[in-house]
Every structure is written in structure tokens, then in C-alpha cells.
Design a protein around this motif. Structure first.
Motif, mmCIF file in Angstrom:
data_model
loop_
_atom_site.group_PDB
_atom_site.id
_atom_site.type_symbol
_atom_site.label_atom_id
_atom_site.label_comp_id
_atom_site.label_asym_id
_atom_site.label_seq_id
_atom_site.Cartn_x
_atom_site.Cartn_y
_atom_site.Cartn_z
ATOM 1 N N SER A 22 1.607 4.357 -3.116
ATOM 2 C CA SER A 22 1.047 5.644 -2.842
ATOM 3 C C SER A 22 1.345 6.702 -3.942
ATOM 4 O O SER A 22 0.578 7.607 -4.309
ATOM 5 C CB SER A 22 1.507 6.005 -1.260
ATOM 6 N N THR A 55 0.731 -1.108 0.002
ATOM 7 C CA THR A 55 -0.106 0.039 -0.077
ATOM 8 C C THR A 55 0.919 1.145 0.073
ATOM 9 O O THR A 55 0.644 1.937 -0.828
ATOM 10 C CB THR A 55 -1.050 0.019 1.143
ATOM 11 N N PRO A 56 1.909 1.507 0.987
ATOM 12 C CA PRO A 56 2.567 2.746 0.994
ATOM 13 C C PRO A 56 3.591 2.666 -0.438
ATOM 14 O O PRO A 56 3.984 3.648 -0.944
ATOM 15 C CB PRO A 56 3.523 2.519 2.169
#
Length: 481
Positions: A471, A467-468
Motif C-alpha cells: 500500500s 496487498t496491504p
């Protein structure tokens, strides 16, 4: 089945499609060769004899060489695409049960007779077709054909055979999908549509087989195993008049459907719109091997009969084949990220796709997606070099001289022609078409495929790490179920 067929290497496919070997003067004979005569190596384009029987059954025959061998391929339009959504596994199960007996012989009699002849008969189901393939001595052609015709046109489908198959399936069909396979299935769904058969394994699950019963199997056979949906392909050291007579005798009394069989059911939904950036689909999995993330980036590709298919194969070779390929240079040359990124082309009658696949550490997810796209966008914007084009053609044409050297090669060529509705003369002209592909065609195809929002991206791995890392991608991230 341990790997999804869409991501196998396409060496076999190329061998089937390549044509026009070096012509060698020969003295061809229309009669069967006696065992005492010397064998002659045949390296020529065989003439294909064709006939359609009154019941609709098609016959294709090619005399391949002077070896005392023959092969039969009975191709039926009864593949997985013909299954009802509520009866998954029906196509495979019916096909596997064919050799359990027919109108004239029990399953035990079929087995013993084929052993006596020394013939090998194998059932197989694909997405687009079902087949019963046989290999035999030319002198045993008629006997083997008779058995195969009997079990295809009027199989017994006995209850005990179904129970045995279901019992064996509980262990033989058990599988645990790998991380890469799970990512592949989701990618195919995004490319071809939810519910498309290419997002399934060719073999059903034990649970699917266990739910089938004889009425469903008989109904499937009655609907789809029909003479007008069947092609008998024969190759070998045989005479056409002899083959024609044998096929008519074996299949001539098989009655055509009245009324016409039903239209093929369709369960796939159309993929999402290509307008605007497509989301990245994530499959959360924190227990992948070595903590890696698995990447699948794909676009729809030209179908087998498309004029751009030859260019598609060459483009795929330039992108993925060998140490000098674009992906190898991108991921294991200019950068040290992962040596396993590659690309493949896969297709059925109604969906074809080009997919880049590989695995890398999750923290590099955004970079991996960007680098993979940049590798192919460079072809769309700058083209390919003469060296790349020549090397790709040489790789694809490496086995050209063997195209018509064996029954199996000619069988596969004719089968591909039948399944995809491609005229034989176009199949014969495929090698020259490959040679004629220009760098401009490759660049135009790359622009058509890659310079758009057609990309579908699927990642499988640790959600907390992915997820990060995603980003900054600029794309929405959605969880795939």
C-alpha cells in the motif's frame, strides 16, 4: 524441463564467449594425426575455415587438437521463433523426429548404424535455432555426417514415430510449474512482450504435441529446414580439404528454396510504455511453499551483440555473485531477510533482460522491492569499487585458458557467433574486452538500466498479505492472469 532457461547461471555462456588463451608454441599439422603419434596439448586460437556452397549452406571448420575425435553441429534457423502461433510444439517435434529416418535409412537403420560407429547424435531446439549435434571418432566423421545430413535435409517423419512421440509426451513432458517459474514467465511477458517465446518453455506441453499432425510437420520442415538457413560447424582432428569434400558430398544436392521462405511469424506484443511508474503485477496464490512470496524485478538489457554486453555480464556478477555481492549484502548482510536473492541475464536474438529474483515473507513485500532497487541504484549513483570490479572479472575469466581446449568449447563459440550474427574475430576478442571494462562503464550502464521507469515488477503470493504490504509503494497493483 524443471527450470526456465533464462534463470540458469551463466557459467556455460561465459565459457563460450571467453577467448585468447595463453599462447603456446606448437607445430600444427594440416594432416590428420596417426594414432601412433604422441598427443600434443593445443592451447591456441584455431583458424576458422569458411565456405558457402552454391545452395546457400554455410560451412565452418576449426582444427582443435590432436585427439582422434570430431564433432558436428548442424545449426538450422528453425527454432521456436519460427513456429506458427496455432502450431506450438512444431519446432520441437520436427527436431525430435529427425532421427526416425531419412531418404536413405529407416529409423532403426539410423540407430543401428550410429551404434556400430560408436557415434552420439542428439537433437535440440532453442528459441533461436534447431540443431543436430554429433560426437564421433575422427575416422567415423564421414559416416556420421552422411546420416546427419540425410535426416536433416530429407527426414522421413513417419506416422508411427509421431504416434510414439505423442504417447511418450503424455508422461515425459508433463510438468507442474513451480511458484518461481510462474512468476518468471509473467515477468518475461512484461519485459519482452505478451506472446514472446522466451515466456515459454523450450519443450511443448503434451497437449500441444498431441494436436500436431504430419502435414503440419512436413510444412514446417519444408519452410524452415533449408540449406540457406543452415550452418554446418565441424571441429576436431581433421583436415579442412577432407571436411569440405565430405560436406559438399553430403549437402551439395540439397536444393535451396524457390521462392524464398516466409518471414518469421511474430506473436509478441510490445511491452507497455516506459513513461511513468509501471504497475506491480501480482499473481494471487495462497498455497506457495512455506507461505513465501516470489519476487521478480526486471529491466531490458543490451543484446548479445551490443557493445555494452561485456559490461552487462560484469555488472550482473557484481550484483549477484558470491557472499560479497550487492544483493547478498543487502538481503543477508545489512538485513536478515532472505539469502536467496540473486540476479541473472538472459537473451534471445531480439530480447535480453536483467532480472533480480528471490523469495521472502509477503509482509515485507514493499521493503523487498525498495531494497532490491536501492542495491542496484547505489551502483548507478556511486559506482563500484576496484575490488568489486577485479573480483567480477576474475570470476568471469576463471576458465579462459580452457576456451579452445576442446571441440565442445569451440563448437559452442562458433554456434554463438552464427546464431547471434557476431563476427568470429569479435568473439575471439571478448576476453580482452572484458578486461578492458572500466568502473566508469559499469556506472554508466547501471544508470542506463536502473535510473529509469523501465522496471517491471512481478510478485506471486498470498493476495491478502501482499496487498496491504504494497500500500505504501506508490505503484498501482494489477492482477496478472
Amino acid at each position: 524441463m524443471n527450470s526456465h532457461p533464462g534463470f540458469r547461471r551463466f557459467t556455460i555462456l561465459i565459457l563460450l564467449a571467453l577467448t585468447v588463451p595463453f599462447l603456446v608454441p606448437i607445430a600444427a599439422s594440416a594432416q590428420q594425426t596417426h594414432a601412433t603419434e604422441p598427443l600434443r596439448h593445443v592451447s591456441r586460437i584455431p583458424t576458422v575455415e569458411r565456405e558457402r556452397l552454391p545452395n546457400g549452406l554455410h560451412i565452418l571448420f576449426a582444427r582443435v587438437n590432436d585427439l582422434p575425435l570430431a564433432e558436428i553441429n548442424i545449426i538450422v534457423d528453425a527454432g521456436i521463433t519460427r513456429e506458427d502461433a496455432s502450431s506450438r510444439g512444431t519446432a520441437w517435434t520436427v527436431n525430435q523426429m529427425l532421427l526416425a529416418g531419412g531418404r536413405q535409412r529407416t529409423g532403426e537403420m539410423v540407430t543401428n548404424y550410429l551404434i556400430e560407429l560408436g557415434s552420439i547424435v542428439i537433437p535440440y531446439v532453442h528459441y533461436d535455432y534447431a540443431q543436430l549435434y554429433g560426437r564421433m571418432l575422427a575416422k567415423n566423421f564421414s559416416g556420421t555426417l552422411g546420416v546427419m545430413a540425410d535426416v536433416v535435409s530429407a527426414p522421413a517423419l513417419p506416422r508411427q514415430a509421431l504416434l510414439t512421440l505423442q504417447k511418450n509426451a503424455s508422461t515425459s513432458l508433463q510438468r507442474i510449474a513451480s511458484s518461481g517459474e510462474r512468476a518468471t514467465m509473467t515477468a518475461v511477458q512484461r519485459l519482452c512482450g505478451d506472446g514472446h517465446v522466451m515466456a515459454r518453455y523450450l519443450q511443448p506441453t503434451p497437449e500441444e504435441v498431441s494436436q500436431l499432425d504430419l502435414p503440419r510437420l512436413n510444412a514446417f520442415h519444408a519452410a524452415w529446414y533449408r540449406p540457406e538457413r543452415t550452418t554446418v560447424i565441424v571441429t576436431g582432428n581433421l583436415d579442412w580439404s577432407f571436411v569440405r569434400t565430405a560436406v559438399i558430398e553430403a549437402f551439395g544436392r540439397w536444393e535451396a528454396s524457390t521462392p524464398a521462405p516466409p518471414t518469421a511469424p511474430s506473436t509478441a506484443t510490445t511491452p507497455g510504455t516506459t513513461d511513468g511508474a509501471q504497475p506491480i503485477w501480482m499473481i494471487p496464490d495462497s498455497e506457495t511453499p512455506n507461505g513465501l512470496a516470489y519476487f521478480r524485478l526486471g529491466v531490458r538489457a543490451p543484446l548479445r551483440g551490443d557493445d555494452a554486453f561485456a559490461a552487462t555480464l560484469i555488472l550482473n556478477s557484481i550484483v549477484s555473485d558470491g557472499p560479497s555481492s550487492r544483493l547478498r549484502q543487502t538481503f543477508w548482510g545489512e538485513r536478515v531477510i532472505s539469502p536467496n536473492f540473486t540476479a541473472a541475464v538472459a537473451f534471445s536474438r531480439d530480447c535480453a533482460y536483467f532480472v533480480i529474483s528471490g523469495s521472502a515473507t509477503p509482509v515485507l513485500a514493499d521493503s523487498v522491492l525498495r531494497f532490491a532497487q536501492e542495491a542496484v541504484l547505489a551502483i548507478a549513483r556511486e559506482g563500484v569499487t576496484d575490488e568489486e570490479l577485479s573480483a567480477a572479472k576474475a570470476s568471469l575469466l576463471a576458465n579462459e585458458v580452457l576456451t579452445f581446449a576442446s571441440n565442445r568449447n569451440v563448437q559452442n563459440l562458433l554456434k554463438e557467433s552464427v546464431v547471434h550474427g557476431i563476427p568470429y574475430d569479435e568473439m575471439v576478442g571478448f576476453a580482452p574486452r572484458l578486461r578492458a571494462v572500466t568502473a566508469t562503464e559499469i556506472q554508466q550502464l547501471a544508470q542506463r538500466l536502473f535510473e529509469s521507469e523501465r522496471w517491471r515488477m512481478v510478485l506471486l503470493g498470498n493476495e491478502e498479505k501482499l496487498t496491504p504490504a504494497l500500500s505504501t509503494s506508490g505503484r498501482a497493483v494489477r492482477i496478472a492472469q
